[in-house]
Design a protein around this motif. Structure first.
Motif, PDB file in Angstrom:
ATOM      1  N   PRO A 110      -2.141  10.361   2.884  1.00 54.41           N
ATOM      2  CA  PRO A 110      -1.841   9.686   4.158  1.00 54.41           C
ATOM      3  C   PRO A 110      -2.739   8.453   4.345  1.00 54.41           C
ATOM      4  N   LEU A 111      -2.401   7.369   3.659  1.00 57.75           N
ATOM      5  CA  LEU A 111      -3.253   6.172   3.646  1.00 57.75           C
ATOM      6  C   LEU A 111      -3.595   5.662   5.047  1.00 57.75           C
ATOM      7  N   ASP A 112      -2.630   5.752   5.937  1.00 52.74           N
ATOM      8  CA  ASP A 112      -2.877   5.219   7.282  1.00 52.74           C
ATOM      9  C   ASP A 112      -3.975   5.991   8.015  1.00 52.74           C
ATOM     10  N   ASP A 113      -4.087   7.302   7.699  1.00 53.02           N
ATOM     11  CA  ASP A 113      -5.140   8.108   8.324  1.00 53.02           C
ATOM     12  C   ASP A 113      -6.526   7.735   7.795  1.00 53.02           C
ATOM     13  N   PHE A 114      -6.557   7.062   6.661  1.00 52.67           N
ATOM     14  CA  PHE A 114      -7.847   6.691   6.065  1.00 52.67           C
ATOM     15  C   PHE A 114      -8.391   5.381   6.647  1.00 52.67           C
ATOM     16  N   LYS A 115      -7.556   4.699   7.364  1.00 51.29           N
ATOM     17  CA  LYS A 115      -7.895   3.384   7.898  1.00 51.29           C
ATOM     18  C   LYS A 115      -9.178   3.413   8.748  1.00 51.29           C
ATOM     19  N   GLY A 116     -10.059   2.455   8.491  1.00 49.40           N
ATOM     20  CA  GLY A 116     -11.293   2.346   9.275  1.00 49.40           C
ATOM     21  C   GLY A 116     -12.353   3.374   8.916  1.00 49.40           C
TER      22      GLY A 116
END
Lengths: 270, 342
Positions: free
Chosen positions: A98-104
């Motif tokens: 889940p790349l978007d959950d890794f953001k920031g």
């Protein structure tokens, strides 16, 4: 066409990684794309198929790579294949990272042996949007210096300001200048805030078990640790039943799971 | 669906079956030594009093089934099945489970075709086997759902219930073969049904089988129970419990070569076999028989309830009857129940 039938791919290049591991570059005949962390069923025509997670960048559209260790009947067939042969692929299947959950976030990536293969795909995907992440620590353990894969690329992976790369081998000749010790020994003094960081682990079951325990000990939250699980799979579609464990199909509900969701299950590390 | 009753005389029922052979491969359970085995209809028919030895799964996905030649596009067409004499324990829960597996999400076209095209002429049970316990799952010994037509023996023929549009169409197309039912027949039909339920209620009441509502928790809290190793010790891994189960669905895809090129097939597989979960490196999550036995129960009483709110068991008793090691699902749950009470 039946959902169990493969499409053609041409094997265009074979890269020898180690005596038992090769990377295969495939050119799909019909359009094919995947999310990093998803897996495919590769077919050796007329002989068998097995699940593998691509090791190439998901952003590369005209070809994909799979890194395969020779361990059984089907992997042996791939290892004996020649450039130019036409093989088959089904998929991609499963959820992916889940790349978007890794953001920031600050990310810790831990790979063991050929388990670095799916993680290389992830690393490519992360590097393509490196500004989205605060810090990335990559820890990779191989059995011996001879067993290290992607040797020709490791420098390139290190060459990023936000990235710290740690390498270790379980055992080595005295000539080896690097670290010796299992991969968990690289996890001390991490330059990240373990309480809020995200961990991503892929490797043999025993390695994932002990890395998971170590990460919990270091303060990682179980819902921020992602594991790429593997089980015997036949269909890859949640129908054949082989990879079900407890309430999950590894193929369909995974292969990427949060530690939180599987840590209390029986037999998960076997 | 309208559940009005019609009547068909025995000789007209044969005519109906003959008519159906034009569009269907008609199968019915034929008796050999008090057991029924699915047999192709060739003009003779006798009513089966209880379920066949094997479930109707073979009419949905064959034990060994061609998926097709790959790198080509070719489809084969064969007549769908008309399944005569399926019992409630072949239908309720069972088709719900199979439909979830093969139709939910990615659709298995072979299965879909079978489900769409097969005709199910089910029938009431008029006798029970020692291992029958469908009532424990709330399934009556006569079909109440999932059939096209259902037949119940009556004097010189059968009371016929319509269960689907397709069933209604078949009755309409063959309307000369059917008669209105008399009130005496209707009463007789209801009496027979209540008699068999009484008989079965008595049989099930002697089992100490827990209330079905408890099974999920008994399973969930029973992983460490001693019943698994002690029962699994006797398992010879013959797979009878899997192959004859109406809710088992696991399979293995295989690749081979044939005269047309490369060929993929599918063969029934099951979690009681030693190498079911073995991976190339040698690891196997279900490496012990006790793990495998427990796994089968987890799938049926924990996994499917959590996914589709249905137990993957119909109380048909096939796994109990067919097990050479006498591993008995009914006793396993009675034991789990007993052990968790104390």
């Amino acid at each position: 066409m039946s959902l169990y039938l493969p499409n053609k791919v041409t094997l265009i290049k074979i890269i020898e990684e180690t005596p038992t591991i090769k990377t295969f570059v495939f050119k799909p005949h019909v359009s094919f794309s995947f999310k990093t962390g998803q897996f495919v069923e590769l077919t050796y025509p007329g002989a068998g198929e097995a699940p593998f997670t691509p090791s190439s960048s998901p952003n590369k559209k005209d070809e994909f790579e799979v890194t395969i260790m020779r361990v059984g009947r089907v992997t042996e067939l791939f290892h004996n294949a020649k450039e130019g042969e036409v093989l088959g692929v089904r998929g991609p299947y499963g959820n992916g990272y889940p790349l978007d959950d890794f953001k920031g976030k600050e990310l810790l990536i831990v790979g063991g042996g050929v388990g670095l293969a799916p993680l290389r795909s992830l690393i490519y995907a992360l590097y393509a949007r490196i500004n989205d992440f605060k810090k990335i620590v990559i820890c990779y353990g191989a059995r011996s210096p001879q067993d290290i894969i992607y040797k020709y690329q490791l420098d390139e992976f290190k060459d990023q300001t936000k990235v710290e790369f740690r390498l270790t081998v379980d055992r080595a000749e005295p000539t080896w200048k690097g670290n010796v010790g299992i991969v968990t020994t690289t996890l001390d003094k991490l330059p990240i805030d373990t309480k809020s960081a995200t961990g991503i682990v892929c490797g043999p079951p025993i390695m994932m078990k002990f890395v998971s325990l170590k990460l919990l000990e270091l303060g990682f939250a179980p819902d921020k640790v992602y594991l790429s699980m593997e089980k015997n799979m036949s269909c890859g579609l949640g129908k054949c039943g082989h990879c079900r464990l407890g309430k999950y199909y590894i193929c369909k509900d995974g292969p990427v799971f949060k530690l939180q969701d599987i840590k209390d299950m029986w037999d998960i590390w076997d | 669906m309208n559940h009005t009753l019609d009547f068909i005389e025995s000789n007209n029922f044969l005519k109906l079956l003959n008519n159906l052979t034009k569009a269907y491969q008609v199968f019915f359970p034929a008796e050999t030594k008090k057991n029924y085995f699915w047999q192709s209809y060739t003009g003779n028919f006798a009513f089966n009093n209880y379920r066949a030895v094997t479930s109707i799964r073979q009419f949905l996905t064959s034990a060994v089934e061609p998926i097709g030649d790959y790198f080509k596009t070719k489809t084969e067409n064969s007549k769908p099945f008309c399944i005569v004499g399926a019992k409630a324990c072949d239908l309720s829960n069972a088709l719900k489970v199979q439909d979830y597996v093969f139709l939910e999400g990615d659709v298995d076209e072979n299965y879909k075709k079978m489900r769409q095209q097969n005709l199910i002429i089910s029938s009431d049970c008029t006798a029970i086997k020692e291992t029958c316990f469908c009532l424990a799952f709330g399934i009556k010994p006569y079909p109440e759902e999932l059939f096209d037509l259902n037949i119940s023996p009556a004097e010189n023929g059968y009371a016929v219930r319509i269960g689907s549009d397709r069933g209604e169409k078949i009755v309409a197309e063959n309307k000369d073969l059917f008669k209105d039912i008399t009130w005496q027949m209707r009463e007789e039909h209801e009496r027979k049904r209540s008699d068999i339920v009484k008989k079965l209620t008595l049989q099930v009441s002697q089992l100490n089988f827990p209330q079905k509502e408890l099974l999920y928790d008994l399973m969930k809290n029973g992983y460490g129970d001693g019943v698994w190793p002690s029962e699994a010790l006797r398992c010879v891994e013959c797979g009878a419990c899997i192959m004859n189960c109406p809710t088992c669905h696991c399979f293995l895809l295989f690749d081979t070569k044939d005269e047309n090129g490369y060929f993929k097939g599918r063969i029934w597989d099951g979690c009681q076999y030693k190498n079911f979960t073995r991976v190339a490196g040698g690891a196997s999550a279900l490496r012990f028989r006790e793990y495998r036995l427990r796994n089968r129960y987890i799938k049926k009483f924990e996994f499917f309830p959590s996914r589709i709110n249905t137990y993957a068991c119909t109380g048909c008793g096939r796994c109990v009857e067919d097990c050479p090691a006498k591993i008995d699902l009914r006793k396993i749950f009675a034991t789990l129940d007993k052990n968790q009470k104390h």
